[in-house]
Design a protein around this motif. Structure first.
Motif, PDB file in Angstrom:
ATOM      1  N   ARG A 183      13.872 -30.622  36.858  1.00 25.87           N
ATOM      2  CA  ARG A 183      13.884 -29.495  35.928  1.00 25.87           C
ATOM      3  C   ARG A 183      15.190 -28.740  36.132  1.00 25.87           C
ATOM      4  O   ARG A 183      15.624 -28.535  37.260  1.00 25.87           O
ATOM      5  CB  ARG A 183      12.702 -28.582  36.226  1.00 25.87           C
ATOM      6  N   ILE A 184      15.801 -28.305  35.045  1.00 25.37           N
ATOM      7  CA  ILE A 184      17.008 -27.493  35.107  1.00 25.37           C
ATOM      8  C   ILE A 184      16.669 -26.109  34.574  1.00 25.37           C
ATOM      9  O   ILE A 184      16.190 -25.963  33.449  1.00 25.37           O
ATOM     10  CB  ILE A 184      18.155 -28.123  34.286  1.00 25.37           C
ATOM     11  N   VAL A 185      16.912 -25.079  35.404  1.00 26.48           N
ATOM     12  CA  VAL A 185      16.636 -23.693  35.040  1.00 26.48           C
ATOM     13  C   VAL A 185      17.947 -22.915  35.110  1.00 26.48           C
ATOM     14  O   VAL A 185      18.597 -22.885  36.161  1.00 26.48           O
ATOM     15  CB  VAL A 185      15.604 -23.059  36.000  1.00 26.48           C
ATOM     16  N   LYS A 186      18.328 -22.288  34.016  1.00 28.19           N
ATOM     17  CA  LYS A 186      19.569 -21.519  33.999  1.00 28.19           C
ATOM     18  C   LYS A 186      19.374 -20.216  34.773  1.00 28.19           C
ATOM     19  O   LYS A 186      18.359 -19.540  34.631  1.00 28.19           O
ATOM     20  CB  LYS A 186      19.985 -21.220  32.566  1.00 28.19           C
ATOM     21  N   VAL A 187      20.374 -19.870  35.609  1.00 25.34           N
ATOM     22  CA  VAL A 187      20.258 -18.663  36.431  1.00 25.34           C
ATOM     23  C   VAL A 187      21.372 -17.656  36.183  1.00 25.34           C
ATOM     24  O   VAL A 187      21.373 -16.595  36.792  1.00 25.34           O
ATOM     25  CB  VAL A 187      20.210 -19.011  37.941  1.00 25.34           C
ATOM     26  N   GLY A 188      22.311 -17.961  35.316  1.00 21.56           N
ATOM     27  CA  GLY A 188      23.363 -16.993  35.027  1.00 21.56           C
ATOM     28  C   GLY A 188      24.735 -17.612  35.172  1.00 21.56           C
ATOM     29  O   GLY A 188      24.888 -18.832  35.150  1.00 21.56           O
ATOM     30  N   TYR A 189      25.723 -16.732  35.332  1.00 16.60           N
ATOM     31  CA  TYR A 189      27.107 -17.181  35.392  1.00 16.60           C
ATOM     32  C   TYR A 189      27.697 -16.899  36.770  1.00 16.60           C
ATOM     33  O   TYR A 189      27.407 -15.867  37.374  1.00 16.60           O
ATOM     34  CB  TYR A 189      27.927 -16.484  34.314  1.00 16.60           C
ATOM     35  N   ARG A 190      28.533 -17.799  37.233  1.00 15.67           N
ATOM     36  CA  ARG A 190      29.197 -17.622  38.517  1.00 15.67           C
ATOM     37  C   ARG A 190      30.236 -16.521  38.383  1.00 15.67           C
ATOM     38  O   ARG A 190      30.934 -16.426  37.388  1.00 15.67           O
ATOM     39  CB  ARG A 190      29.843 -18.944  38.949  1.00 15.67           C
ATOM     40  N   ARG A 191      30.343 -15.718  39.427  1.00 19.72           N
ATOM     41  CA  ARG A 191      31.191 -14.542  39.364  1.00 19.72           C
ATOM     42  C   ARG A 191      32.682 -14.881  39.278  1.00 19.72           C
ATOM     43  O   ARG A 191      33.436 -14.230  38.572  1.00 19.72           O
ATOM     44  CB  ARG A 191      30.921 -13.690  40.585  1.00 19.72           C
ATOM     45  N   GLY A 192      33.140 -15.877  39.979  1.00 20.43           N
ATOM     46  CA  GLY A 192      34.566 -16.167  40.044  1.00 20.43           C
ATOM     47  C   GLY A 192      35.160 -16.702  38.760  1.00 20.43           C
ATOM     48  O   GLY A 192      36.201 -16.240  38.303  1.00 20.43           O
ATOM     49  N   GLU A 200      28.549 -21.560  34.080  1.00 17.52           N
ATOM     50  CA  GLU A 200      27.096 -21.382  33.975  1.00 17.52           C
ATOM     51  C   GLU A 200      26.417 -22.098  35.152  1.00 17.52           C
ATOM     52  O   GLU A 200      26.572 -23.300  35.343  1.00 17.52           O
ATOM     53  CB  GLU A 200      26.572 -21.932  32.656  1.00 17.52           C
ATOM     54  N   MET A 201      25.637 -21.348  35.917  1.00 12.18           N
ATOM     55  CA  MET A 201      24.951 -21.874  37.091  1.00 12.18           C
ATOM     56  C   MET A 201      23.495 -22.161  36.732  1.00 12.18           C
ATOM     57  O   MET A 201      22.872 -21.433  35.946  1.00 12.18           O
ATOM     58  CB  MET A 201      25.020 -20.874  38.247  1.00 12.18           C
TER      59      MET A 201
END
Length: 112
Positions: A92-101, A105-106
């Protein structure tokens, strides 16, 4: 095209994917970027399907790809039997947001 290159040499890319697959089976959940997760998912699902056969040839095929013998043992002893009745769709792939640097998309890639 068929696959992503990630701006890496062939050996580096293959090693990265092998490391991610090994980590996924060892920890049952990893956080990575979305394109990497999509490539790792297809490899991991094929390895689980191979492990469901449970014979020596299948174990050797998995040992060719996964770096750690303990992870292959876990794959055959606990992960593959859990999906014995399931016809694919083991991750399963669950989106968790964006990497700060770099705002990549993480996602969480986890075993179902």
């Amino acid at each position: 095209m068929g696959y992503r290159r990630f701006g890496l040499t062939t050996g580096h890319r293959k090693a990265m994917l092998r490391n991610l697959v090994t980590s996924l089976f060892r920890d049952e959940r990893i956080e990575t970027t979305e394109p990497r997760a999509k490539d790792v998912r297809s490899i991991a699902e094929k390895l689980v399907t191979t492990a469901k056969k449970g014979d020596l040839a299948a174990r050797r095929q998995c040992l060719e790809y996964i770096y750690e013998e303990e992870v292959v043992k876990k794959l055959f002893d606990s992960i593959a039997p859990k999906y014995a009745e399931r016809q694919g769709g083991y991750t399963r792939i669950v989106k968790v947001g964006y990497r700060r640097g770099d705002a990549a998309e993480m996602v969480l890639l986890e075993l179902v």
